[in-house]
Design a protein around this motif. Sequence first.
Motif, PDB file in Angstrom:
ATOM      1  N   ASP A   1      91.896 104.856 127.235  1.00  0.00           N
ATOM      2  CA  ASP A   1      92.720 106.009 127.131  1.00  0.00           C
ATOM      3  C   ASP A   1      93.302 105.931 125.757  1.00  0.00           C
ATOM      4  N   PRO A   2      93.040 106.878 124.941  1.00  0.00           N
ATOM      5  CA  PRO A   2      92.038 107.990 124.954  1.00  0.00           C
ATOM      6  C   PRO A   2      90.468 107.772 124.833  1.00  0.00           C
ATOM      7  N   ASP A   3      90.548 106.632 124.074  1.00  0.00           N
ATOM      8  CA  ASP A   3      89.088 106.235 123.598  1.00  0.00           C
ATOM      9  C   ASP A   3      89.174 104.744 123.552  1.00  0.00           C
TER      10      ASP A   3
ATOM     11  N   GLN B   1      96.997 110.451 136.133  1.00  0.00           N
ATOM     12  CA  GLN B   1      95.868 111.156 136.299  1.00  0.00           C
ATOM     13  C   GLN B   1      95.230 111.798 135.106  1.00  0.00           C
ATOM     14  N   LYS B   2      96.013 112.145 134.156  1.00  0.00           N
ATOM     15  CA  LYS B   2      95.530 112.725 132.883  1.00  0.00           C
ATOM     16  C   LYS B   2      94.949 111.577 131.906  1.00  0.00           C
ATOM     17  N   ALA B   3      95.758 110.636 131.910  1.00  0.00           N
ATOM     18  CA  ALA B   3      95.304 109.079 131.356  1.00  0.00           C
ATOM     19  C   ALA B   3      93.684 109.065 131.778  1.00  0.00           C
TER      20      ALA B   3
ATOM     21  N   ARG C   1      91.267 111.599 130.389  1.00  0.00           N
ATOM     22  CA  ARG C   1      91.135 111.385 128.840  1.00  0.00           C
ATOM     23  C   ARG C   1      89.997 110.401 128.819  1.00  0.00           C
ATOM     24  N   ALA C   2      90.149 109.120 129.486  1.00  0.00           N
ATOM     25  CA  ALA C   2      89.305 107.986 129.332  1.00  0.00           C
ATOM     26  C   ALA C   2      87.817 108.596 129.691  1.00  0.00           C
ATOM     27  N   LEU C   3      87.679 109.234 130.802  1.00  0.00           N
ATOM     28  CA  LEU C   3      86.554 109.753 131.332  1.00  0.00           C
ATOM     29  C   LEU C   3      85.763 110.553 130.425  1.00  0.00           C
ATOM     30  N   GLN C   4      86.897 111.485 129.865  1.00  0.00           N
ATOM     31  CA  GLN C   4      85.959 112.377 128.785  1.00  0.00           C
ATOM     32  C   GLN C   4      85.661 111.835 127.535  1.00  0.00           C
TER      33      GLN C   4
END
Length: 279
Positions: free
Chosen positions: A38-40, A76-78, A81-84
């Motif tokens: 997260d985020p990359d 959840q949002k973290a 972001r990682a999955l995206q």
Amino acid sequence: MNASLPATTKDTGRYEAMFTRLDEKNQGAFVPFVMVGDPDFDTSLAIIRTLISSGADALELGIPYSDPIADGPTIQKASIRALQSNIKVKDCFAIIKQIRSEFPHIPIGLLLYSNLVLVNGIDDFYQHAQNAGVDSILIADVPLREADRFITIAQAHEIQQILLAPPNASDETLSAIGEKSSGYTYLLGRAGVTGAETEVELPAAELVAKLNKYKVAPPLLGFGISNPKQVAAAIEAGAAGAISGSATVNIIAKYLDDHDALHSELGKFVSQMKAATQR
């Protein structure tokens, strides 16, 4: 780093070495949680380095998952972001392996869900974790009564299986945790899902005394720890330290577009939380 310290878990183990070192300094442990990736990939690696350089005693790391039932919206949002960013489990282990090579003494724990462990086989997952330098694994959706098979495989791979102690645990549960726990015990500060928005219900000293009675691995208080006052209260109640997840991840979410501010704010947060562990 002190090169004379042991860099493996084969002797006393990194957690035991950490608690011994902190006891000598009359301190508790501060353990931040972040989602790996997260985020990359590159930013996550830099974030983890900042946590360590700012004073984190150990790391609690999540692996992105599409259905994190024990997590509130922040974490959840973290994951999203990682999955995206197309972060896979293998990428998470690559990040951890890099951190382990740079910081051989810091305990690294995973906090994740059983599907991630089971999809390719438990032994396969624990082998990859061992190869990456992971010290412990906590599986949030595996109850104590089903923990034995994970503990057996963890031990085979020199990994410590972390167990959850809810605030309303019965004497029978605490006794079982005392028999099975190693590394540390994750003491839930309250029921429900993760989130800095809901304050921790700090454990009474009597609860920590009961944990000690059953000789559980040192308890770290988590869920709802978001400021230094709560860390200090946890230490005063007798906990061995505190884990902060959502509050740490909130900083990442706030400064996604300003990496200088991100690392500055994370550094200040960790430093202040760590300062509150002085007994």
